[in-house]
Design a protein around this motif. Structure first.
Motif, PDB file in Angstrom:
ATOM      1  N   SER B  19      -8.392  10.468   6.686  1.00 17.04           N
ATOM      2  CA  SER B  19      -7.441  11.543   6.365  1.00 17.04           C
ATOM      3  C   SER B  19      -6.011  11.016   6.364  1.00 17.04           C
ATOM      4  O   SER B  19      -5.224  11.336   5.471  1.00 17.04           O
ATOM      5  CB  SER B  19      -7.534  12.668   7.397  1.00 17.04           C
ATOM      6  OG  SER B  19      -8.836  13.135   7.485  1.00 17.04           O
ATOM      7  N   LEU B  20      -5.688  10.201   7.399  1.00 19.83           N
ATOM      8  CA  LEU B  20      -4.326   9.664   7.475  1.00 19.83           C
ATOM      9  C   LEU B  20      -4.018   8.814   6.248  1.00 19.83           C
ATOM     10  O   LEU B  20      -2.961   8.947   5.624  1.00 19.83           O
ATOM     11  CB  LEU B  20      -4.166   8.815   8.738  1.00 19.83           C
ATOM     12  CG  LEU B  20      -4.141   9.560  10.073  1.00 19.83           C
ATOM     13  CD1 LEU B  20      -3.983   8.565  11.222  1.00 19.83           C
ATOM     14  CD2 LEU B  20      -3.014  10.573  10.106  1.00 19.83           C
ATOM     15  N   THR B  23      -3.566  10.957   3.156  1.00 20.55           N
ATOM     16  CA  THR B  23      -2.283  11.663   3.181  1.00 20.55           C
ATOM     17  C   THR B  23      -1.148  10.732   2.772  1.00 20.55           C
ATOM     18  O   THR B  23      -0.286  11.091   1.965  1.00 20.55           O
ATOM     19  CB  THR B  23      -2.010  12.213   4.596  1.00 20.55           C
ATOM     20  OG1 THR B  23      -3.101  13.029   4.979  1.00 20.55           O
ATOM     21  CG2 THR B  23      -0.723  13.019   4.631  1.00 20.55           C
ATOM     22  N   LEU B  24      -1.170   9.510   3.349  1.00 16.69           N
ATOM     23  CA  LEU B  24      -0.095   8.569   3.043  1.00 16.69           C
ATOM     24  C   LEU B  24      -0.127   8.147   1.576  1.00 16.69           C
ATOM     25  O   LEU B  24       0.918   8.038   0.929  1.00 16.69           O
ATOM     26  CB  LEU B  24      -0.199   7.342   3.958  1.00 16.69           C
ATOM     27  CG  LEU B  24       0.237   7.605   5.408  1.00 16.69           C
ATOM     28  CD1 LEU B  24      -0.073   6.416   6.294  1.00 16.69           C
ATOM     29  CD2 LEU B  24       1.729   7.927   5.457  1.00 16.69           C
ATOM     30  N   ALA B  26      -1.290   9.901  -0.920  1.00 15.61           N
ATOM     31  CA  ALA B  26      -0.816  11.039  -1.724  1.00 15.61           C
ATOM     32  C   ALA B  26       0.702  11.147  -1.658  1.00 15.61           C
ATOM     33  O   ALA B  26       1.366  11.350  -2.682  1.00 15.61           O
ATOM     34  CB  ALA B  26      -1.472  12.329  -1.234  1.00 15.61           C
ATOM     35  N   ALA B  27       1.260  10.985  -0.445  1.00 15.53           N
ATOM     36  CA  ALA B  27       2.712  11.082  -0.300  1.00 15.53           C
ATOM     37  C   ALA B  27       3.401   9.956  -1.072  1.00 15.53           C
ATOM     38  O   ALA B  27       4.398  10.186  -1.762  1.00 15.53           O
ATOM     39  CB  ALA B  27       3.087  11.023   1.183  1.00 15.53           C
ATOM     40  N   ALA B  48      -6.746  15.588  -2.151  1.00 15.95           N
ATOM     41  CA  ALA B  48      -6.835  16.789  -1.301  1.00 15.95           C
ATOM     42  C   ALA B  48      -8.283  17.249  -1.185  1.00 15.95           C
ATOM     43  O   ALA B  48      -8.753  17.596  -0.094  1.00 15.95           O
ATOM     44  CB  ALA B  48      -5.963  17.903  -1.867  1.00 15.95           C
ATOM     45  N   GLN B  51     -10.117  14.982   1.116  1.00 18.42           N
ATOM     46  CA  GLN B  51      -9.761  15.248   2.516  1.00 18.42           C
ATOM     47  C   GLN B  51     -10.438  16.494   3.034  1.00 18.42           C
ATOM     48  O   GLN B  51     -10.873  16.543   4.184  1.00 18.42           O
ATOM     49  CB  GLN B  51      -8.249  15.419   2.633  1.00 18.42           C
ATOM     50  CG  GLN B  51      -7.532  14.137   2.885  1.00 18.42           C
ATOM     51  CD  GLN B  51      -6.226  14.426   3.617  1.00 18.42           C
ATOM     52  OE1 GLN B  51      -6.238  14.856   4.755  1.00 18.42           O
ATOM     53  NE2 GLN B  51      -5.127  14.190   2.958  1.00 18.42           N
TER      54      GLN B  51
END
Lengths: 201, 121
Positions: B19-20, B23-24, B26-27, B48, B51
């Protein structure tokens, strides 16, 4: 499945009542997905309709949103650990990880409140424009769910202090863990489709 | 439940790290990369969904046999997300017709320019 108790497996699944309660909660979560879908749809339709209010790309900041995302992701992980401890029969472990989960959840809420206040100062409130109404309703409904979840978990922590791990209390904790993970699922979509896309466009 | 005897639940740890990372990524794709906007949006929406899958399958025990609930949890989530897709895509599609809703000309122009900018990328 008769009404009698099973002797093996996780406590929360041993009675039919426990199994039905958990199944009922999955049905509730299905309805929650649709509730948030309507809010996402409203947001998507009203995207760009900011009238005279600031644009989202002017206000959204990657830093604070990433911190909120990591807080909620970590709290979802620690909530999973709490249930893992519960299934090992450790009330102590369950309470410890649940308290950490709640602290992270409160941190998330704090940042969200700060964020909303900051936006209001910059001239973006729920009354500013169709876009900001949709934004605050969507993010606010999620924030309200987090708030309710925190209150609910505090009540359950009091209950487990008094009653210990039983079929009933472990079912209740299992259900709130489902709820908490679910809030993270919703936040992933808010993070992606509201904040990230809002910053790209 | 041999799994619950272990001190550290590995599938939770793996799910958390996944997940981490997602997220990174995607960011980074949204904020730092120079990829075309359409690709960024498609990419981060896929991340997303992945995740959400991690949460459901690695954290929420959605396919746990001992629940005695069979396929109900999985079905509820699948149909919930199918409905969500229909509601969001359907709303966007329906509302894409006749886009003049009393916006002032200035904003209309601004919006048009914006959307032209996107297609230009």
């Amino acid at each position: 499945m008769a009404a009698e108790e099973l002797k093996t497996g996780p406590l929360e699944y041993r009675t039919q009542e426990g199994q039905m309660g958990i199944m009922g909660f999955w049905i509730f979560l299905g309805a929650e997905v649709v509730l948030f879908a309507t809010l996402f749809a409203t947001y998507a339709v009203l995207f760009g309709r900011t009238a005279d209010a600031p644009l989202p790309s002017e206000l959204f900041e990657p830093g604070i949103v990433l911190v909120m995302t990591f807080l909620l992701l970590t709290s979802s992980f620690t909530c999973g650990l709490a249930i893992h401890e519960m299934r090992r029969g450790s009330v102590k472990g369950l309470i410890l990880w649940m308290v950490i989960t709640l602290a992270l959840g409160l941190g998330f809420l704090g940042f969200e409140i700060y964020e909303f206040v900051h936006y209001a100062h910059e001239g973006a409130t729920i009354q500013s424009s169709a876009f900001w109404s949709a934004f605050f309703i969507l993010a606010g409904t999620h924030g309200l769910h987090v708030t309710l979840g925190i209150g609910w978990a505090i009540l359950l922590l009091i209950q487990i202090k008094q009653r210990g791990l039983t079929n009933v209390t472990s079912r209740k904790f299992f259900i709130i863990s489902l709820y908490w993970h679910f809030l993270d699922v919703i936040w992933i979509f808010i993070f992606t489709s509201v904040y990230l896309i809002g910053m790209v466009i | 439940m041999a799994d619950s005897k272990k001190r550290v639940p590995m599938n939770h740890v793996i799910g958390f790290i996944l997940s981490l990372v997602m997220t990174l990524v995607a960011a980074w794709a949204a904020i730092q990369s120079d990829l075309p906007v359409t690709w960024v949006i498609i990419g981060i929406m896929i991340l997303a969904l992945l995740q959400a899958g991690v949460q459901l399958f690695m954290f929420m025990h959605v396919t746990e046999a001992s629940s005695g609930n069979g396929h109900v949890p999985w079905n509820m989530m699948f149909h919930g997300f199918a409905l969500a897709g229909i509601i969001v895509a359907g709303s966007l599609f329906v509302m894409s017709f006749g886009h003049d809703h009393g916006d002032t000309g200035e904003h209309q122009q601004h919006e048009q320019q914006e959307s032209e900018d996107h297609s230009g990328h």
